[in-house]
Design a protein around this motif. Structure first.
Motif, short mmCIF file in Angstrom:
data_model
loop_
_atom_site.label_atom_id
_atom_site.label_comp_id
_atom_site.label_asym_id
_atom_site.label_seq_id
_atom_site.Cartn_x
_atom_site.Cartn_y
_atom_site.Cartn_z
N ALA A 1 0.83 -1.21 0.00
CA ALA A 1 0.00 0.00 0.00
C ALA A 1 0.86 1.25 0.00
CB ALA A 1 -0.92 -0.02 1.22
N LEU A 2 1.97 1.24 0.75
CA LEU A 2 2.87 2.41 0.75
C LEU A 2 3.48 2.63 -0.63
CD1 LEU A 2 4.67 1.91 4.19
CD2 LEU A 2 3.01 3.68 3.60
N LEU A 3 3.86 1.53 -1.29
CA LEU A 3 4.40 1.66 -2.64
C LEU A 3 3.34 2.21 -3.61
CD1 LEU A 3 6.45 -1.66 -2.98
CD2 LEU A 3 7.37 0.67 -2.81
N ALA A 4 2.10 1.71 -3.48
CA ALA A 4 1.04 2.17 -4.38
C ALA A 4 0.71 3.63 -4.15
CB ALA A 4 -0.21 1.30 -4.17
N GLY A 5 0.79 4.08 -2.91
CA GLY A 5 0.49 5.48 -2.61
C GLY A 5 1.62 6.43 -2.96
N THR A 6 2.83 5.89 -3.05
CA THR A 6 4.01 6.74 -3.30
C THR A 6 4.36 6.82 -4.78
OG1 THR A 6 4.88 6.10 -1.12
CG2 THR A 6 6.41 7.14 -2.66
N PHE A 7 4.29 5.69 -5.45
CA PHE A 7 4.70 5.63 -6.86
C PHE A 7 3.50 5.30 -7.74
CE2 PHE A 7 8.36 4.23 -4.33
CZ PHE A 7 9.29 5.19 -4.70
N SER A 8 3.31 6.08 -8.79
CA SER A 8 2.19 5.89 -9.69
C SER A 8 2.26 4.53 -10.38
CB SER A 8 2.17 7.01 -10.75
OG SER A 8 1.10 6.81 -11.64
N PHE A 9 3.48 4.05 -10.65
CA PHE A 9 3.64 2.76 -11.32
C PHE A 9 2.99 1.64 -10.49
CE2 PHE A 9 5.98 -1.22 -11.68
CZ PHE A 9 5.89 -1.48 -13.04
N PHE A 10 3.31 1.61 -9.19
CA PHE A 10 2.76 0.56 -8.34
C PHE A 10 1.26 0.77 -8.08
CE2 PHE A 10 7.30 0.41 -7.21
CZ PHE A 10 7.54 -0.94 -7.47
N SER A 11 0.84 2.02 -8.13
CA SER A 11 -0.60 2.27 -8.01
C SER A 11 -1.37 1.64 -9.16
CB SER A 11 -0.86 3.78 -7.96
OG SER A 11 -2.25 4.05 -7.98
N LYS A 12 -0.84 1.81 -10.39
CA LYS A 12 -1.49 1.22 -11.57
C LYS A 12 -1.36 -0.30 -11.57
CE LYS A 12 -2.27 5.35 -13.21
NZ LYS A 12 -3.64 5.92 -13.08
N LEU A 13 -0.31 -0.80 -10.91
CA LEU A 13 -0.06 -2.23 -10.90
C LEU A 13 -0.94 -2.96 -9.88
CD1 LEU A 13 1.69 -4.63 -11.91
CD2 LEU A 13 3.29 -4.08 -10.05
N PHE A 14 -1.12 -2.37 -8.69
CA PHE A 14 -1.81 -3.07 -7.59
C PHE A 14 -3.30 -2.75 -7.50
CE2 PHE A 14 2.50 -2.82 -5.22
CZ PHE A 14 2.94 -3.93 -5.89
N GLU A 15 -3.66 -1.49 -7.64
CA GLU A 15 -4.99 -1.06 -7.24
C GLU A 15 -6.13 -1.51 -8.17
OE1 GLU A 15 -5.51 2.81 -5.31
OE2 GLU A 15 -3.36 3.13 -5.65
N PRO A 16 -5.96 -1.55 -9.48
CA PRO A 16 -7.10 -1.98 -10.31
C PRO A 16 -7.60 -3.38 -9.95
CG PRO A 16 -5.47 -0.90 -11.68
CD PRO A 16 -4.84 -1.07 -10.33
N PHE A 17 -6.69 -4.35 -9.84
CA PHE A 17 -7.14 -5.71 -9.51
C PHE A 17 -7.65 -5.77 -8.07
CE2 PHE A 17 -6.45 -9.97 -7.80
CZ PHE A 17 -7.22 -10.70 -8.70
N THR A 18 -7.01 -5.03 -7.15
CA THR A 18 -7.47 -5.01 -5.76
C THR A 18 -8.89 -4.45 -5.67
OG1 THR A 18 -5.20 -4.71 -4.98
CG2 THR A 18 -6.97 -4.18 -3.44
N ASP A 19 -9.14 -3.38 -6.43
CA ASP A 19 -10.47 -2.79 -6.45
C ASP A 19 -11.50 -3.78 -7.00
OD1 ASP A 19 -12.27 -0.78 -5.94
OD2 ASP A 19 -12.01 0.16 -7.91
N PHE A 20 -11.09 -4.56 -7.99
CA PHE A 20 -11.97 -5.59 -8.56
C PHE A 20 -12.17 -6.73 -7.55
CE2 PHE A 20 -11.65 -9.82 -10.61
CZ PHE A 20 -12.92 -9.90 -11.16
N PHE A 21 -11.10 -7.14 -6.91
CA PHE A 21 -11.14 -8.31 -6.02
C PHE A 21 -11.99 -8.04 -4.77
CE2 PHE A 21 -9.42 -11.01 -2.65
CZ PHE A 21 -9.53 -12.26 -3.25
N ARG A 22 -12.04 -6.80 -4.29
CA ARG A 22 -12.76 -6.52 -3.05
C ARG A 22 -14.27 -6.70 -3.20
NH1 ARG A 22 -14.27 -0.60 -1.91
NH2 ARG A 22 -14.22 0.43 -3.93
N TYR A 23 -14.76 -6.73 -4.44
CA TYR A 23 -16.19 -6.97 -4.64
C TYR A 23 -16.53 -8.45 -4.67
CZ TYR A 23 -16.68 -2.02 -5.64
OH TYR A 23 -16.68 -0.66 -5.53
N MET A 24 -15.52 -9.31 -4.68
CA MET A 24 -15.78 -10.75 -4.59
C MET A 24 -16.02 -11.11 -3.12
SD MET A 24 -12.94 -12.39 -7.13
CE MET A 24 -12.81 -11.90 -8.85
#
Length: 479
Positions: A268-291
């Protein structure tokens, strides 16, 4: 308004904080109102019908009015309970007047044996007969029971035994004595051949008054009593092992949450700090949380087995996506000028993360983790149902299926109180750990710490003054 008189703050001032007792009153009402609504729903006499749960039963001869055989534990409406008792009293009066007829000697003996059988709850409640009834071969069991009851009736009639208070009414005590007067003439001990066929007086039905509430609405006092019994290991349902299951549930919640923090926080710290990791982690995480995490229950059991591991994994799965998204968003809210200043001073990426980002978001990160711990508690019941049922959920599920909700609610409240007090303690520690980020009124924890520090400084100052006074006194004596 007189000069010098302080102006009272209104109760409903826009954007103003309530202080003193004005803050305490709504806080008390926040808990008091639900309790009062519960009491109203449980005790209001006009909402529910009054019932009586039989603890001593009878067998009236009027089968037209009473075609069913009522046994101990049956619940009768107030009017039916009164009619049931009066029907038995009418039979007893007919027996005393000699106007009660039996079909045959065999029928008369069987009816009299039923009178002895109906006394069994009193025998067991007083501890006079403790033999368990077998599923097969009950003839020997009843032979022993009739012999013991026969003996006890004689002892009661002679005053050698006194039933415990509340186990037998004075009216039924007289019935026992009157019946024994007939029985002892025939035989001082039980003899099936000498057992009379002339009708004995029937025991007057006795019942415990109850309010006919739904099974899911036990009264507050019933819940408190059951909690006292269950938590002390004295439940009438047997040993529930509440504390053992409680610590098992704590382990599931905190291990699942700890695993979630150890893995999810760096991501989460990487996703919040670097845009690259934000694009890498958050889309699938956002999708997965609805399962729905429980949908993976069978998969987790297949991977980890049926013990504690799949339960911990489910708490992890339910909390992990929320942690990634919340902490990443918190990290992005860090003020941009702090990052610009660090870059101007020549900080590299590692220094910016550990010297600027982490310290800058630490108070907000602490709040996020505190909220996520509450999220982990919400997954406990679902998690403990997969694989082998365990922990507090085992009690909730088992007793709920049997409609023993007076045993279910203490466990639910125990979970609620544990989560609530844990959250309150963590919230109070926030002001101790991060005094520069205090929000609103100072917490009670900070006030306690400040009081301890003040006392310590006062004692240290007093000790120092005493030491200086002693040195001055010794110097004067030397001179």
């Amino acid at each position: 308004m007189k000069e010098g008189k302080r102006r009272r703050k209104p109760w409903f001032a826009v954007g103003q904080e309530l202080t003193g007792y004005r803050a305490g009153v709504p806080m008390v009402l926040s808990f008091l109102i639900p309790v009062l609504l519960w009491c109203f729903g449980a005790y209001a006499p006009f909402l529910w019908d009054v019932e009586y749960t039989l603890k001593v039963t009878g067998n009236p001869s009027d089968t037209d009015r009473f075609p069913a055989t009522y046994v101990v534990g049956d619940a009768l409406e107030k009017a039916l309970y009164g009619d049931f008792r009066e029907a038995v009293r009418a039979d007893n009066q007919a027996i005393l007047e000699g106007g009660f007829e039996v079909g045959s000697e065999r029928a008369g003996r069987r009816a009299n044996q039923k009178v002895l059988k109906n006394f069994e709850p009193v025998m067991r409640e007083n501890g006079w007969f403790e033999k368990e009834k077998p599923t097969e071969g009950v003839s020997d069991y009843f032979k022993d029971y009739f012999a013991k009851t026969y003996e006890v009736w004689g002892q009661i009639a002679r005053g050698e035994l006194v039933p415990a208070k509340g186990t037998l009414s004075s009216e039924n005590l007289e019935v026992v004595r009157a019946n024994w007067a007939k029985l002892e003439v025939l035989s001082p001990v039980y003899d099936s051949k000498a057992f009379p066929h002339e009708p004995l007086l029937q025991l007057i039905p006795e019942g415990v008054k109850t309010v006919g509430r739904p099974a899911y609405l036990p009264a507050p006092h019933e819940v408190i009593l059951r909690a006292w019994e269950d938590f002390r290991g004295e439940s009438k349902l047997g040993e529930l092992n509440v504390w053992e299951k409680y610590f098992s549930s704590l382990g599931v919640v905190f291990l699942g949450f700890l695993l979630c923090v150890l893995i999810g926080l760096p991501l989460a710290l990487l996703a919040g700090t670097f845009s690259f990791f934000s694009k890498l982690f958050e889309p699938f995480t956002d999708f997965f949380r609805y399962m729905p995490a429980p949908a993976f229950g069978t998969v987790l059991v297949a991977i980890f087995g049926i013990e504690q591991q799949p339960k911990i994994a489910l708490v992890f799965m339910g909390t992990f996506p929320q942690l990634i998204l919340m902490v990443a968003n918190t990290t992005r809210l860090l003020e941009r000028p702090l990052l610009d200043a660090a870059q101007t001073l020549g900080a590299n990426r590692g220094q910016m993360i550990w010297k600027v980002v982490v310290p800058g978001i630490l108070p907000s990160l602490y709040n996020d983790l505190r909220i996520l711990l509450g999220w982990a508690w919400t997954w406990l019941v679902v998690a403990e149902l997969i694989g082998t049922k365990s922990g507090l959920t085992e009690i909730i599920d088992t007793q709920g299926r049997r409609f023993h909700f007076d045993h279910v609610y203490p466990i639910i409240l125990l979970i609620g109180f544990t989560g609530f007090f844990t959250d309150q303690i963590l919230a109070a520690f926030r002001d101790v750990l991060f005094p520069w980020a205090k929000e609103g009124k100072t917490s009670w924890m900070v006030r306690v710490v400040r009081w301890i520090k003040g006392k310590a400084r006062s004692l240290a100052g007093s000790g120092r003054e005493a030491e200086m006074a002693s040195e001055v006194g010794q110097g004067g004596q030397a001179s």
